[in-house]
Design a protein around this motif. Structure first.
Motif, PDB file in Angstrom:
ATOM      1  N   ARG A  19       0.620  -0.762   0.276  1.00 64.62           N
ATOM      2  CA  ARG A  19      -0.101  -0.148   0.380  1.00 64.62           C
ATOM      3  C   ARG A  19       0.655   1.374  -0.229  1.00 64.62           C
ATOM      4  NH1 ARG A  19      -3.031   2.095   4.552  1.00 64.62           N
ATOM      5  NH2 ARG A  19      -2.170   0.024   5.837  1.00 64.62           N
ATOM      6  N   CYS A  20       1.916   1.635   0.349  1.00 61.98           N
ATOM      7  CA  CYS A  20       3.152   2.432   1.008  1.00 61.98           C
ATOM      8  C   CYS A  20       3.082   2.673  -0.473  1.00 61.98           C
ATOM      9  CB  CYS A  20       3.872   1.842   2.024  1.00 61.98           C
ATOM     10  SG  CYS A  20       5.225   2.991   1.707  1.00 61.98           S
ATOM     11  N   SER A  21       3.700   1.395  -1.045  1.00 66.99           N
ATOM     12  CA  SER A  21       4.273   1.614  -2.337  1.00 66.99           C
ATOM     13  C   SER A  21       3.831   1.638  -3.569  1.00 66.99           C
ATOM     14  CB  SER A  21       5.384   0.321  -2.884  1.00 66.99           C
ATOM     15  OG  SER A  21       5.716   0.053  -3.845  1.00 66.99           O
ATOM     16  N   GLN A  22       1.773   1.645  -3.245  1.00 62.52           N
ATOM     17  CA  GLN A  22       1.276   2.432  -4.523  1.00 62.52           C
ATOM     18  C   GLN A  22       1.149   3.884  -4.280  1.00 62.52           C
ATOM     19  OE1 GLN A  22      -2.121  -0.119  -3.297  1.00 62.52           O
ATOM     20  NE2 GLN A  22      -1.387  -2.363  -4.139  1.00 62.52           N
ATOM     21  N   ALA A  23       1.436   4.174  -3.013  1.00 63.59           N
ATOM     22  CA  ALA A  23       1.175   5.662  -2.790  1.00 63.59           C
ATOM     23  C   ALA A  23       2.284   6.212  -3.544  1.00 63.59           C
ATOM     24  CB  ALA A  23       0.831   6.326  -1.554  1.00 63.59           C
ATOM     25  N   PHE A  24       3.317   6.446  -2.913  1.00 58.75           N
ATOM     26  CA  PHE A  24       4.288   6.307  -3.290  1.00 58.75           C
ATOM     27  C   PHE A  24       4.615   6.178  -5.285  1.00 58.75           C
ATOM     28  CE2 PHE A  24       6.028   6.570   1.166  1.00 58.75           C
ATOM     29  CZ  PHE A  24       6.478   7.853   1.009  1.00 58.75           C
ATOM     30  N   THR A  25       4.385   5.389  -5.697  1.00 57.17           N
ATOM     31  CA  THR A  25       4.409   5.577  -6.720  1.00 57.17           C
ATOM     32  C   THR A  25       3.386   6.210  -7.927  1.00 57.17           C
ATOM     33  OG1 THR A  25       4.884   2.729  -6.599  1.00 57.17           O
ATOM     34  CG2 THR A  25       4.156   3.418  -9.206  1.00 57.17           C
ATOM     35  N   VAL A  26       2.257   5.830  -7.872  1.00 58.53           N
ATOM     36  CA  VAL A  26       1.255   6.784  -8.426  1.00 58.53           C
ATOM     37  C   VAL A  26       1.190   8.200  -7.759  1.00 58.53           C
ATOM     38  CG1 VAL A  26      -1.191   7.279  -8.125  1.00 58.53           C
ATOM     39  CG2 VAL A  26      -0.858   4.917  -7.692  1.00 58.53           C
ATOM     40  N   ALA A  27       1.820   8.981  -6.787  1.00 61.81           N
ATOM     41  CA  ALA A  27       2.392  10.220  -6.865  1.00 61.81           C
ATOM     42  C   ALA A  27       3.207  10.161  -7.737  1.00 61.81           C
ATOM     43  CB  ALA A  27       2.703  10.475  -5.254  1.00 61.81           C
ATOM     44  N   SER A  28       4.451   9.716  -7.804  1.00 67.33           N
ATOM     45  CA  SER A  28       5.765  10.008  -8.821  1.00 67.33           C
ATOM     46  C   SER A  28       5.153   9.721 -10.545  1.00 67.33           C
ATOM     47  CB  SER A  28       6.447   8.854  -8.570  1.00 67.33           C
ATOM     48  OG  SER A  28       7.705   8.773  -9.900  1.00 67.33           O
ATOM     49  N   VAL A  29       3.971   9.156 -10.916  1.00 67.79           N
ATOM     50  CA  VAL A  29       3.680   8.902 -12.232  1.00 67.79           C
ATOM     51  C   VAL A  29       3.198   9.773 -12.413  1.00 67.79           C
ATOM     52  CG1 VAL A  29       1.674   7.605 -13.567  1.00 67.79           C
ATOM     53  CG2 VAL A  29       4.120   6.297 -12.147  1.00 67.79           C
ATOM     54  N   ALA A  30       2.506  10.696 -11.303  1.00 61.43           N
ATOM     55  CA  ALA A  30       1.274  11.897 -11.716  1.00 61.43           C
ATOM     56  C   ALA A  30       2.521  12.679 -11.569  1.00 61.43           C
ATOM     57  CB  ALA A  30       0.414  11.958 -10.354  1.00 61.43           C
ATOM     58  N   ALA A  31       3.368  12.907 -10.754  1.00 63.18           N
ATOM     59  CA  ALA A  31       4.254  14.345 -10.823  1.00 63.18           C
ATOM     60  C   ALA A  31       5.193  14.413 -12.270  1.00 63.18           C
ATOM     61  CB  ALA A  31       5.167  14.124  -9.848  1.00 63.18           C
ATOM     62  N   ALA A  32       5.292  13.138 -12.713  1.00 66.52           N
ATOM     63  CA  ALA A  32       6.139  12.829 -13.788  1.00 66.52           C
ATOM     64  C   ALA A  32       5.227  13.239 -15.147  1.00 66.52           C
ATOM     65  CB  ALA A  32       6.791  11.813 -14.297  1.00 66.52           C
ATOM     66  N   SER A  33       3.953  12.996 -15.249  1.00 68.56           N
ATOM     67  CA  SER A  33       3.219  13.439 -16.155  1.00 68.56           C
ATOM     68  C   SER A  33       2.567  15.095 -16.697  1.00 68.56           C
ATOM     69  CB  SER A  33       1.942  12.413 -16.277  1.00 68.56           C
ATOM     70  OG  SER A  33       1.905  10.960 -16.207  1.00 68.56           O
ATOM     71  N   GLY A  34       3.485  15.445 -15.590  1.00 67.43           N
ATOM     72  CA  GLY A  34       3.076  16.877 -15.398  1.00 67.43           C
ATOM     73  C   GLY A  34       1.691  17.408 -14.738  1.00 67.43           C
ATOM     74  N   ILE A  35       1.029  16.279 -13.366  1.00 69.81           N
ATOM     75  CA  ILE A  35       0.511  16.803 -12.291  1.00 69.81           C
ATOM     76  C   ILE A  35       1.053  17.101 -11.512  1.00 69.81           C
ATOM     77  CG2 ILE A  35      -1.350  15.868 -11.393  1.00 69.81           C
ATOM     78  CD1 ILE A  35      -1.910  13.835 -13.671  1.00 69.81           C
ATOM     79  N   GLU A  36       0.695  18.331 -11.244  1.00 67.62           N
ATOM     80  CA  GLU A  36       1.086  18.841  -9.476  1.00 67.62           C
ATOM     81  C   GLU A  36       0.374  17.836  -8.677  1.00 67.62           C
ATOM     82  OE1 GLU A  36       0.441  22.404  -7.055  1.00 67.62           O
ATOM     83  OE2 GLU A  36      -0.016  22.453  -8.474  1.00 67.62           O
ATOM     84  N   VAL A  37       1.596  17.610  -7.915  1.00 71.49           N
ATOM     85  CA  VAL A  37       0.991  16.332  -6.929  1.00 71.49           C
ATOM     86  C   VAL A  37       1.287  16.556  -5.280  1.00 71.49           C
ATOM     87  CG1 VAL A  37       1.848  14.304  -6.148  1.00 71.49           C
ATOM     88  CG2 VAL A  37       1.308  14.414  -8.179  1.00 71.49           C
ATOM     89  N   SER A  38       0.606  16.500  -4.075  1.00 70.15           N
ATOM     90  CA  SER A  38       0.735  17.030  -3.098  1.00 70.15           C
ATOM     91  C   SER A  38       0.987  15.827  -2.033  1.00 70.15           C
ATOM     92  CB  SER A  38      -0.350  17.739  -2.338  1.00 70.15           C
ATOM     93  OG  SER A  38      -0.082  18.257  -1.469  1.00 70.15           O
ATOM     94  N   LEU A  39       1.987  15.576  -1.599  1.00 74.89           N
ATOM     95  CA  LEU A  39       2.076  13.773  -1.402  1.00 74.89           C
ATOM     96  C   LEU A  39       2.098  14.050   0.649  1.00 74.89           C
ATOM     97  CD1 LEU A  39       2.210  10.853  -1.173  1.00 74.89           C
ATOM     98  CD2 LEU A  39       4.726  11.022  -0.793  1.00 74.89           C
ATOM     99  N   TRP A  40       0.946  13.551   1.144  1.00 72.06           N
ATOM    100  CA  TRP A  40       1.062  13.946   2.710  1.00 72.06           C
ATOM    101  C   TRP A  40       1.557  12.816   3.220  1.00 72.06           C
ATOM    102  CZ3 TRP A  40      -0.952  17.656   6.078  1.00 72.06           C
ATOM    103  CH2 TRP A  40      -1.207  19.173   4.804  1.00 72.06           C
ATOM    104  N   LEU A  41       2.290  12.442   3.953  1.00 68.92           N
ATOM    105  CA  LEU A  41       2.547  11.481   5.176  1.00 68.92           C
ATOM    106  C   LEU A  41       2.460  11.718   6.248  1.00 68.92           C
ATOM    107  CD1 LEU A  41       6.753  11.654   4.327  1.00 68.92           C
ATOM    108  CD2 LEU A  41       4.729  10.632   2.820  1.00 68.92           C
ATOM    109  N   THR A  42       1.665  10.437   6.626  1.00 72.43           N
ATOM    110  CA  THR A  42       0.596   9.938   7.638  1.00 72.43           C
ATOM    111  C   THR A  42       1.081   8.553   8.869  1.00 72.43           C
ATOM    112  OG1 THR A  42      -1.311   9.693   6.971  1.00 72.43           O
ATOM    113  CG2 THR A  42      -1.025  12.019   7.125  1.00 72.43           C
ATOM    114  N   GLY A  43       0.567   8.681   9.300  1.00 70.28           N
ATOM    115  CA  GLY A  43       1.136   7.324  10.769  1.00 70.28           C
ATOM    116  C   GLY A  43       2.459   6.718  10.285  1.00 70.28           C
TER     117      GLY A  43
END
Length: 121
Positions: free
Chosen positions: A19-43
């Motif tokens: 689940r952790c890796s999925q979140a970072f991967t989705v955020a990374s792919v979005a950022a690489a695609s030109g989408i502005e990403v805000s990733l929040w680290l909790t827990g």
């Protein structure tokens, strides 16, 4: 896509590596695609705001977390939850360069902006 924005809140760390890796991967792919990403680290993901902690994370067939973090920071922002940081005695001076510490009011403000998509992992 240039006007798109994605807010991702990740609650999992080494306790739920897929689940952790999925979140970072989705955020990374979005950022690489030109989408502005805000990733929040909790827990348990809070630990990845600290230097060297992402390098300790391993998951077979997954991209290295430090590489994903670098991509995310290149196209967005990483935020560590204020309360999560406090519970772990993490201060602003402790975190990776570019990581901010902010609370629920900032998170709610981000997800309520027009055109924002939010995902929780």
């Amino acid at each position: 896509m240039a006007n798109s924005r994605l807010v991702i809140k990740v609650t999992a760390g080494a306790d739920a590596p897929e689940r952790c890796s999925q979140a970072f991967t989705v955020a990374s792919v979005a950022a690489a695609s030109g989408i502005e990403v805000s990733l929040w680290l909790t827990g348990e993901s809070s630990w990845f705001a600290l230097p060297g902690k992402a390098a300790e994370f391993t998951l077979p067939h997954a991209a290295p977390l430090p590489d994903l973090i670098e991509t995310i920071q290149g196209g967005g922002r990483i935020t560590l939850c204020t309360q999560c940081a406090a519970r772990r005695s993490i201060t602003q001076e402790d975190v990776l360069e570019g990581v901010r510490i902010a609370g629920a009011q900032v998170f709610v403000g981000e997800i309520m902006e027009e055109g924002v998509q939010a995902v929780v992992y």
